[in-house]
Design a protein around this motif. Structure first.
Motif, PDB file in Angstrom:
ATOM      1  N   TYR A  70     -19.889   3.184 -15.040  1.00 55.56           N
ATOM      2  CA  TYR A  70     -19.156   4.038 -14.094  1.00 55.56           C
ATOM      3  C   TYR A  70     -18.571   5.277 -14.777  1.00 55.56           C
ATOM      4  CZ  TYR A  70     -19.602   0.494 -10.504  1.00 55.56           C
ATOM      5  OH  TYR A  70     -20.115  -0.373  -9.584  1.00 55.56           O
ATOM      6  N   VAL A  71     -18.287   5.174 -16.083  1.00 51.30           N
ATOM      7  CA  VAL A  71     -17.728   6.309 -16.817  1.00 51.30           C
ATOM      8  C   VAL A  71     -18.828   7.078 -17.559  1.00 51.30           C
ATOM      9  CG1 VAL A  71     -16.352   6.806 -18.886  1.00 51.30           C
ATOM     10  CG2 VAL A  71     -15.363   5.475 -17.033  1.00 51.30           C
ATOM     11  N   ARG A 131     -15.361  -5.288  -9.473  1.00 48.07           N
ATOM     12  CA  ARG A 131     -14.615  -5.857 -10.598  1.00 48.07           C
ATOM     13  C   ARG A 131     -13.142  -6.040 -10.235  1.00 48.07           C
ATOM     14  NH1 ARG A 131     -16.381  -1.842 -15.242  1.00 48.07           N
ATOM     15  NH2 ARG A 131     -16.249  -0.421 -13.488  1.00 48.07           N
ATOM     16  N   THR A 138     -13.380  -2.398 -21.741  1.00 46.46           N
ATOM     17  CA  THR A 138     -12.197  -2.933 -22.441  1.00 46.46           C
ATOM     18  C   THR A 138     -11.462  -3.854 -21.461  1.00 46.46           C
ATOM     19  OG1 THR A 138     -11.122  -0.831 -21.875  1.00 46.46           O
ATOM     20  CG2 THR A 138     -11.779  -1.118 -24.162  1.00 46.46           C
ATOM     21  N   LYS A 145     -30.458  -0.601 -17.195  1.00 49.05           N
ATOM     22  CA  LYS A 145     -29.814   0.703 -16.946  1.00 49.05           C
ATOM     23  C   LYS A 145     -30.634   1.827 -17.595  1.00 49.05           C
ATOM     24  CE  LYS A 145     -24.998  -0.350 -16.010  1.00 49.05           C
ATOM     25  NZ  LYS A 145     -24.597  -1.661 -16.487  1.00 49.05           N
ATOM     26  N   PRO A 202     -14.038   6.908  -9.577  1.00 49.55           N
ATOM     27  CA  PRO A 202     -15.287   6.745  -8.846  1.00 49.55           C
ATOM     28  C   PRO A 202     -15.085   6.777  -7.330  1.00 49.55           C
ATOM     29  CG  PRO A 202     -15.147   5.133 -10.613  1.00 49.55           C
ATOM     30  CD  PRO A 202     -13.806   5.811 -10.530  1.00 49.55           C
ATOM     31  N   SER A 235     -13.053   4.810 -24.045  1.00 46.74           N
ATOM     32  CA  SER A 235     -12.583   3.605 -23.344  1.00 46.74           C
ATOM     33  C   SER A 235     -11.059   3.557 -23.364  1.00 46.74           C
ATOM     34  CB  SER A 235     -13.112   2.351 -24.042  1.00 46.74           C
ATOM     35  OG  SER A 235     -14.511   2.382 -24.130  1.00 46.74           O
ATOM     36  N   THR A 236     -10.484   2.993 -22.315  1.00 46.20           N
ATOM     37  CA  THR A 236      -9.031   2.829 -22.246  1.00 46.20           C
ATOM     38  C   THR A 236      -8.612   1.737 -23.237  1.00 46.20           C
ATOM     39  OG1 THR A 236      -9.231   3.308 -19.910  1.00 46.20           O
ATOM     40  CG2 THR A 236      -7.143   2.368 -20.640  1.00 46.20           C
ATOM     41  N   ASP A 285     -27.460   2.052 -24.229  1.00 44.04           N
ATOM     42  CA  ASP A 285     -26.827   0.898 -23.585  1.00 44.04           C
ATOM     43  C   ASP A 285     -27.544  -0.361 -24.049  1.00 44.04           C
ATOM     44  OD1 ASP A 285     -24.925   0.919 -20.717  1.00 44.04           O
ATOM     45  OD2 ASP A 285     -25.720  -0.981 -21.477  1.00 44.04           O
ATOM     46  N   GLU A 312     -10.831   8.584 -20.463  1.00 43.44           N
ATOM     47  CA  GLU A 312     -11.591   8.955 -19.266  1.00 43.44           C
ATOM     48  C   GLU A 312     -10.689   8.810 -18.050  1.00 43.44           C
ATOM     49  OE1 GLU A 312     -13.858  10.579 -17.225  1.00 43.44           O
ATOM     50  OE2 GLU A 312     -14.793  10.263 -19.181  1.00 43.44           O
TER      51      GLU A 312
HETATM   52  N1  LIG Z   1     -14.524   2.622 -13.979  1.00 46.35           N
HETATM   53  C1  LIG Z   1     -13.507   3.464 -13.943  1.00 46.35           C
HETATM   54  O1  LIG Z   1     -13.100   3.931 -12.884  1.00 46.35           O
HETATM   55  C2  LIG Z   1     -12.804   3.907 -15.219  1.00 46.35           C
HETATM   56  C3  LIG Z   1     -11.958   5.010 -15.165  1.00 46.35           C
HETATM   57  C4  LIG Z   1     -11.325   5.434 -16.321  1.00 46.35           C
HETATM   58  C5  LIG Z   1     -11.527   4.723 -17.500  1.00 46.35           C
HETATM   59  N2  LIG Z   1     -12.336   3.640 -17.530  1.00 46.35           N
HETATM   60  C6  LIG Z   1     -12.525   2.965 -18.812  1.00 46.35           C
HETATM   61  O2  LIG Z   1     -13.795   3.344 -19.330  1.00 46.35           O
HETATM   62  C7  LIG Z   1     -14.383   2.266 -20.055  1.00 46.35           C
HETATM   63  C8  LIG Z   1     -15.750   1.952 -19.476  1.00 46.35           C
HETATM   64  O3  LIG Z   1     -15.588   1.511 -18.145  1.00 46.35           O
HETATM   65  P1  LIG Z   1     -16.768   1.499 -17.093  1.00 46.35           P
HETATM   66  O4  LIG Z   1     -16.133   1.307 -15.778  1.00 46.35           O
HETATM   67  O5  LIG Z   1     -17.695   2.629 -17.282  1.00 46.35           O
HETATM   68  O6  LIG Z   1     -17.518   0.157 -17.545  1.00 46.35           O
HETATM   69  P2  LIG Z   1     -18.982  -0.313 -17.077  1.00 46.35           P
HETATM   70  O7  LIG Z   1     -18.986  -1.792 -17.208  1.00 46.35           O
HETATM   71  O8  LIG Z   1     -19.343   0.300 -15.776  1.00 46.35           O
HETATM   72  O9  LIG Z   1     -19.941   0.320 -18.164  1.00 46.35           O
HETATM   73  C9  LIG Z   1     -19.922  -0.070 -19.489  1.00 46.35           C
HETATM   74  C10 LIG Z   1     -21.347  -0.028 -20.023  1.00 46.35           C
HETATM   75  O10 LIG Z   1     -21.284  -0.345 -21.413  1.00 46.35           O
HETATM   76  C11 LIG Z   1     -22.402  -1.131 -21.728  1.00 46.35           C
HETATM   77  N3  LIG Z   1     -22.116  -1.852 -22.957  1.00 46.35           N
HETATM   78  C12 LIG Z   1     -21.334  -2.935 -23.139  1.00 46.35           C
HETATM   79  N4  LIG Z   1     -21.309  -3.266 -24.432  1.00 46.35           N
HETATM   80  C13 LIG Z   1     -22.075  -2.376 -25.078  1.00 46.35           C
HETATM   81  C14 LIG Z   1     -22.450  -2.199 -26.436  1.00 46.35           C
HETATM   82  N5  LIG Z   1     -21.994  -3.012 -27.381  1.00 46.35           N
HETATM   83  N6  LIG Z   1     -23.266  -1.170 -26.727  1.00 46.35           N
HETATM   84  C15 LIG Z   1     -23.714  -0.357 -25.775  1.00 46.35           C
HETATM   85  N7  LIG Z   1     -23.411  -0.459 -24.474  1.00 46.35           N
HETATM   86  C16 LIG Z   1     -22.598  -1.473 -24.142  1.00 46.35           C
HETATM   87  C17 LIG Z   1     -22.598  -2.015 -20.514  1.00 46.35           C
HETATM   88  O11 LIG Z   1     -23.905  -2.528 -20.441  1.00 46.35           O
HETATM   89  C18 LIG Z   1     -22.283  -1.027 -19.377  1.00 46.35           C
HETATM   90  O12 LIG Z   1     -23.442  -0.355 -18.946  1.00 46.35           O
HETATM   91  C19 LIG Z   1     -13.371   1.125 -19.974  1.00 46.35           C
HETATM   92  O13 LIG Z   1     -12.530   1.174 -21.079  1.00 46.35           O
HETATM   93  C20 LIG Z   1     -12.578   1.455 -18.730  1.00 46.35           C
HETATM   94  O14 LIG Z   1     -11.277   0.903 -18.758  1.00 46.35           O
HETATM   95  C21 LIG Z   1     -12.996   3.230 -16.421  1.00 46.35           C
END
Ligand SMILES: NC(=O)c1ccc[n+]([C@@H]2O[C@H](COP(=O)([O-])OP(=O)(O)OC[C@H]3O[C@@H](n4cnc5c(N)ncnc54)[C@H](O)[C@@H]3O)[C@@H](O)[C@H]2O)c1
Length: 471
Positions: free
Chosen positions: A52-53, A373, A126, A77, A198, A160-161, A72, A194
């Motif tokens: 998502y980020v 989630r 995270t 993906k 979304p 990541s947060t 990834d 970030e």
């Molecule tokens: N979703 C939100 O609205 C949002 C907003 C601000 C901040 N964040 C922060 O951003 C970070 C990511 O969140 P997200 O929502 O994008 O998560 P997500 O689960 O949508 O995406 C994370 C991606 O990382 C991949 N991944 C996991 N382990 C990995 C590794 N070891 N190597 C490579 N890829 C790996 C997963 O397959 C997945 O595609 C988190 O810390 C979250 O707190 C999220």
């Protein structure tokens, strides 16, 4: 071609290699070189974690003409990205097709290709572990992978947060140990949280100012130059732990304020006052008030989780985070309040919860996204089932509950179909998420017992003999 000098014979390719080495070393010493590479759009951005980020971030840089490469561990993906197949619904098909058809965009599960990127941006999960403590395994594993492939001059940014201190205490020591290089001399490190929201049509990644903290002046200058190419405004802060604290503060602010309006909802409801009317009216005050909206609880990857990263870290300093704990307690008990209201609603219709057919509308944690989630709807499912109700859901964004780390027993459950016969067959309908593609007028015609946690039925009258209960 060959030269003889000081009794040594030099081959031309050896000379070229030496010159390249010297030139690279010089370039590394010269931060301006990297900045010029950024300005000339010759600076490749690697994004780890295409969720998502990461995916919208990749899109944002790509749109500004930068070369991008996504990494990834999830091959589905990377393959979808290469084929232009959307996997996050609200981001749409067009974006995926542009990325798939671009020679400036690539995606891979091969982490040895990390050397291709000039900047590496980490966007991995995270979450909290089963003891509700930070689960840093994704960040740590990713850092180890980067460390093994790190080359001189690369810029590594954590997005990541996380808790204040992560970059300084976890990322930098690991990268240094695994690469043999030194942060600020051999490579650069920054933290930039970030702020992606979304599904929010008013703001996209490019339009949200980006806070950046870095390890050293050069790293800050470089990270700032990078984000300046694509983001409306870059907000530098004095170091990485300050930037980490900024993100947590923003999400704690939301969690505490949502808890407050959730508490007010319960209090006002008992007094016969509509909390939504109160909040709408209060929101007309042009200063000193900011409107938050009550709901069935808290969901998503951020607000229910991130505050506890600070709680955990604060313990190291023998400090307590009472506001955070209290807000968490109020928000997590909201589904119980919704179920109490559902029991009362069924009672009005002379029905018991035990054996009732209950439909929950909205599995996503917020409107118009497909992200389930931490959705409070799962908590509603569990409570309803515990009371002996027969549980179903409707969500056009999530036709089936896909495998996740949690909620195992609901995996494979399918959304019901939206039609009169199906919807009217339920004894009660709980609106948990107010997706905008739902015809709420139609719902009022089809159901006589609606429990509305989102004020989605505002202005809509119940059918004859029916009721709309606020919860
Ligand atoms: N979703 C939100 O609205 C949002 C907003 C601000 C901040 N964040 C922060 O951003 C970070 C990511 O969140 P997200 O929502 O994008 O998560 P997500 O689960 O949508 O995406 C994370 C991606 O990382 C991949 N991944 C996991 N382990 C990995 C590794 N070891 N190597 C490579 N890829 C790996 C997963 O397959 C997945 O595609 C988190 O810390 C979250 O707190 C999220």
């Amino acid at each position: 071609m060959e030269w003889v000098e000081n009794n040594y014979l030099y081959q031309s390719d050896e000379i070229t290699e030496s010159l390249n080495y010297l030139s690279n070393s010089f370039q590394f010493m010269n931060i301006e070189f990297f900045i010029s590479q950024i300005e000339e759009k010759q600076y490749k951005i690697g994004i780890i974690g295409l969720g998502y980020v990461g995916l919208p971030l990749m899109w944002t840089f790509h749109q500004k003409g930068m070369p991008v490469i996504g990494y990834d561990i999830d091959s589905q993906k990377t393959e979808n990205l290469k084929k232009g197949i959307p996997y996050i619904k609200h981001l749409g098909k067009d974006m995926m097709q542009v990325l798939a058809g671009s020679d400036r965009c690539d995606a891979t599960t091969d982490f040895s290709r990390l050397t291709e990127a000039d900047a590496i941006l980490m966007c991995v999960p995270t979450p909290l572990d089963h003891h509700r403590e930070p689960d840093m395994s994704y960040v740590e594993q990713t850092t180890r992978t980067i460390g093994k492939h790190l080359r001189e001059g690369q810029l590594v940014i954590l997005e990541s947060t996380t808790y204040p201190g992560t970059t300084q205490e976890l990322i930098i020591p690991l990268l240094e140990e695994l690469s043999g290089l030194t942060s600020g001399k051999g490579f650069y490190v920054a933290y930039s949280p970030e702020r992606e929201d979304p599904g929010n049509a008013d703001f996209n990644t490019a339009g949200i100012p980006k806070v950046v903290g870095a390890h050293g002046e050069d790293a800050l200058k470089l990270a700032q130059a990078l984000y300046d190419t694509a983001i409306v405004e870059t907000v530098p802060v004095s170091n990485t732990k300050t930037a980490e604290a900024v993100k947590l503060t923003e999400n704690i602010f939301r969690s505490v304020n949502i808890a407050l309006v959730n508490e007010l909802k319960v209090v006002y409801e008992s007094m016969g006052i509509d909390v939504h009317e109160v909040l709408d009216a209060a929101d007309t005050k042009p200063f000193g008030f900011m409107k938050f909206t009550p709901g069935p609880g808290l969901g998503g990857h951020c607000i229910p989780i991130d505050p506890f990263y600070l709680t955990w870290k604060a313990r190291e300093f023998e400090k307590h985070t009472r506001f955070i704990e209290l807000a968490g307690e109020i928000n997590t008990t909201m589904p119980i309040y919704v179920i109490d209201r559902t029991i009362q609603a069924l009672n009005v219709h002379k029905k018991a919860m035990n054996g009732a057919k209950v439909l929950v509308i909205g599995l996503a944690y917020k409107p118009d996204v497909d992200d389930m989630r931490e959705s409070p709807t799962f908590k509603l499912f569990d409570l309803l089932k515990g009371y002996g109700a027969e549980v179903s859901y409707y969500d056009s964004y999530i036709p089936v509950v896909l495998p996740t780390r949690e909620h195992e027993e609901w995996i494979g459950t399918q959304s019901v179909t939206w039609n009169r016969e199906t919807i009217s067959s339920f004894d009660a309908v709980i609106i948990s998420t107010n997706h905008s593609d739902i015809d709420y007028g139609q719902l009022a015609e089809w159901s006589d017992c609606i429990i509305d946690t989102r004020n989605a039925m505002k202005g809509i009258e119940p059918k004859a003999g029916g009721h709309i209960f606020k919860a």
